[in-house]
Every structure is written in structure tokens, then in C-alpha cells.
Design an enzyme around this catalytic site. Structure first.
Site, mmCIF file in Angstrom:
data_model
loop_
_atom_site.group_PDB
_atom_site.id
_atom_site.type_symbol
_atom_site.label_atom_id
_atom_site.label_comp_id
_atom_site.label_asym_id
_atom_site.label_seq_id
_atom_site.Cartn_x
_atom_site.Cartn_y
_atom_site.Cartn_z
ATOM 1 N N SER A 119 0.880 -1.215 -0.056
ATOM 2 C CA SER A 119 0.004 0.064 -0.031
ATOM 3 C C SER A 119 0.731 1.116 0.088
ATOM 4 O O SER A 119 2.074 1.261 0.603
ATOM 5 C CB SER A 119 -0.924 -0.093 1.178
ATOM 6 O OG SER A 119 -1.688 1.203 1.514
ATOM 7 N N TYR A 143 -2.448 0.537 10.196
ATOM 8 C CA TYR A 143 -2.591 -0.003 8.931
ATOM 9 C C TYR A 143 -1.302 0.189 7.942
ATOM 10 O O TYR A 143 -0.622 -0.940 7.135
ATOM 11 C CB TYR A 143 -3.797 0.320 7.983
ATOM 12 C CG TYR A 143 -3.649 -0.109 6.545
ATOM 13 C CD1 TYR A 143 -3.888 -1.610 6.296
ATOM 14 C CD2 TYR A 143 -3.686 0.648 5.399
ATOM 15 C CE1 TYR A 143 -3.914 -2.055 5.096
ATOM 16 C CE2 TYR A 143 -3.651 0.364 4.213
ATOM 17 C CZ TYR A 143 -3.583 -1.045 3.816
ATOM 18 O OH TYR A 143 -3.592 -1.267 2.689
ATOM 19 N N LYS A 147 1.492 -2.989 6.950
ATOM 20 C CA LYS A 147 1.802 -3.465 5.494
ATOM 21 C C LYS A 147 3.457 -3.121 5.240
ATOM 22 O O LYS A 147 4.141 -4.024 4.445
ATOM 23 C CB LYS A 147 1.026 -2.442 4.343
ATOM 24 C CG LYS A 147 -0.323 -2.700 4.155
ATOM 25 C CD LYS A 147 -0.416 -4.177 3.488
ATOM 26 C CE LYS A 147 -1.738 -4.558 3.235
ATOM 27 N NZ LYS A 147 -1.946 -5.865 2.704
#
Length: 332
Positions: A119, A143, A147
Site C-alpha cells: 500500500s 494499517y 503493510k
């Protein structure tokens, strides 16, 4: 001769299901591994479904062996920034724990190729735009950190065990299958374009615009929207690159063009004839003001360029799935 099998974790989800369709069209057998906590069984149309949680190492290994999988595409992850801030424990457990189990299962089953759904959130607030692959990775939300940890784990496994990998840092996935077979379905819905379409259709309250005082031309966040069908094509190209013996990859997938929230709302209104009702709200923690990709490395190494990712095409393909007709004769 049997089609070569590719295990697709999260293949019942938005991007994963589109990747399965692309794999099948290219002559592969996509084998979906999904616990269906957020995915949809009816989106698994082009290969078998193994209802297994990606954190179940033994279950994933059994699926790899049962189908003779030659590679893995890993999409299974939680991916809502605001939720990750409120519930980081869930994100580390699922996103990091799931990858730990998957890597162990792959090694045990002798599967050595991995295409990883990463991402742009790994970059945090970039020092310059557009974002190149060598830009500092300094995520500002859980988040993004999960990643980045995933990328680091994959690199370490590659160094120790010879794993071949492609890390695909994509920007904002959007749109829907141009053939009409798949669409975006989250419950609750969290992504901007579906929420704007639902608000325009009157099936959802006014679209909340989180932050109107960013240092952007209209004060709202800017993102690089890439059509989900383009993303699926990029994953297929990355897999073929690894199969051909190409180098390991870490690539941005985007268009190089950013669009603000207000620009998205204007496009929905212009194409559907329906105004998007909006409600201004305070900024959310963890949201960078602007994220735009430099897509030149993907073009150089994979010969990949987004073909369907202009904003009008994204809205046109998504709108019918939310009960909206697209007006004909609108300028692109």
C-alpha cells in the site's frame, strides 16, 4: 494439461476477486483462500474456494498442496485506516499474523513465488510528490505499519530462504469489473467513491468529508485512484515477471494524477445527474493530505500502464452497481 494453480488469499474480496478473473482469463486456476469475514462467496466464480483463515498455517499449507499451487497472491488483510487507529490489535493480529502463517505454509509446501498486496500507506506523509519507490517509508497509521512490516518480513524470507517476490504498493483501488460480474461490496462501506455514489442515489446518508482545511487546492484530501481491473492486470504481469525469472520487485501502482474529494463528487454529479449531498467533518487521524504515485517504474519493469483509471471510467463502471444510471454524451 491442467491450468497452473495460483493461491489467492482474500480472493472473495474486492481486489482479490478481480485478480482471480484476470488469472482465469490468462489460463491459470485461481484457488481462493478466504474466511468470508468480509468477502463474498458469490464473488468466487473462476476456481475453487477454500474457506480457510489465512492465520491457519496448517489449513493454508493443505490448500497449497491439494491444488499444487505454483505461486501465491496475498490480498487477505484488514484495510481501513481509521479502523486501524481505533483497533490496532486487530490489524497486527490479522495482517502481520496472517502473513507469518502464510510464509510458513508456503515454505513448508515448497511454493516460492509471492505477489504481495502492499500500500501507499507505507509512505506516510511523503516529503515530495509524486511518490517514487525510493521515497522514505514512514507510515503514520497502524494499517500502513502492518503493510511495511509485511514488506520487511518478505524481504527477510527472500534473503534467508530464496523466496521470489513482488511488492505492489497500490494507491486507491476503485471502480468495478467492466464486464459487470464483480463490484465493490463492503459492509459497512468505507471507500470514498462507493459512498459518494450511495449518497447520490439516496441509499446512504450525506457523504462525510473528513477535513476541508488541508493544504490542497480545494482543502480536501487528494488521492490517486486506480481502476480495480488495472490493478488485477498489474498483479498478473508481476506474476509472469517472476515466472520468467525477473528480479524481485517493489512497485507503485497508480496513475500519477491525484483527484480531490470534491472533484470526485463533481464527477459523480456530472455523469449521473445526481448531486452528492455532503457533510463537512473534522479531519480523521492517520489521513495524509495528498498521495499521488510516480508510476514510471511499473511501466519500465512490467510494461504496465493504467488504461481504465481516468476518474470518469471509474465512476461509469461503478455507478450501475449502486442503482445509478450514467448519462450518455458526457465529456470525459
Amino acid at each position: 494439461m491442467a491450468a497452473p494453480a495460483v493461491l489467492v488469499t482474500g480472493g472473495a474480496g474486492f481486489v482479490g476477486s478481480h485478480a482471480c478473473k484476470a488469472l482465469a482469463a490468462a489460463g491459470y486456476l485461481p484457488v481462493t483462500v478466504d474466511n468470508l469475514s468480509t468477502g463474498h462467496a458469490d464473488a468466487v466464480k473462476w476456481g475453487p474456494l477454500e474457506r480457510v483463515d489465512v492465520r491457519d498455517r496448517a489449513g493454508v499449507e493443505a490448500a497449497l498442496r491439494r491444488h499444487g499451487a505454483q505461486a501465491v497472491m496475498h490480498f487477505a488483510a484488514f484495510a481501513v485506516v481509521a479502523e486501524s487507529v481505533a483497533h490496532p490489535d486487530r490489524y497486527y493480529d490479522n495482517n502481520v499474523g496472517g502473513l507469518i502463517a502464510l510464509l510458513a505454509a508456503m515454505r513448508a509446501a515448497g511454493v516460492g513465488r509471492l505477489v504481495f498486496s502492499s500500500s501507499c500507506a507505507t509512505y506516510g506523509v511523503p516529503p515530495q510528490l509524486p511518490i517514487r519507490e525510493d521515497s522514505p517509508q514512514a507510515p503514520i497509521n497502524p494499517y500502513g505499519r502492518t503493510k511495511l512490516m509485511g514488506e520487511q518480513m518478505i524481504r527477510d524470507h527472500a534473503a534467508a530462504f530464496g523466496l521470489r517476490f513482488a511488492l505492489l504498493r497500490y494507491f486507491n483501488a476503485a471502480g468495478a469489473d467492466p464486464g459487470g460480474e464483480l463490484s465493490e461490496r463492503h459492509d459497512p462501506e468505507t471507500r470514498l467513491i462507493p459512498l459518494a455514489l450511495m449518497a447520490a442515489a439516496g441509499t446512504h446518508p450525506a457523504l462525510k468529508v473528513y477535513g476541508t482545511d488541508y493544504a490542497t487546492p480545494d482543502g480536501t484530501c487528494i488521492r490517486d485512484y486506480i481502476h480495480v481491473a488495472d490493478l488485477a492486470e498489474a498483479h498478473l504481469r508481476a506474476l509472469r515477471h517472476l515466472e520468467a525469472g525477473g528480479e524481485d520487485l517493489a512497485l507503485n501502482l497508480g496513475t500519477g494524477q491525484g483527484r480531490s474529494i470534491r472533484e470526485v463528487c463533481a464527477a459523480v454529479a456530472r455523469l449521473t445527474g445526481k448531486t452528492v449531498p455532503v457533510e463537512d467533518a473534522p479531519r480523521r487521524p492517520g489521513d495524509p493530505p495528498e498521495l499521488v504515485a510516480d508510476p514510471s517504474e511499473a511501466a519500465r519493469l512490467l510494461r504496465f500502464r493504467a488504461r481504465m483509471s481516468d476518474l470518469d471510467s471509474i465512476v461509469r463502471d461503478a455507478a450501475p452497481h449502486f442503482g445509478l444510471e450514467v448519462r450518455h454524451g458526457c465529456d470525459a
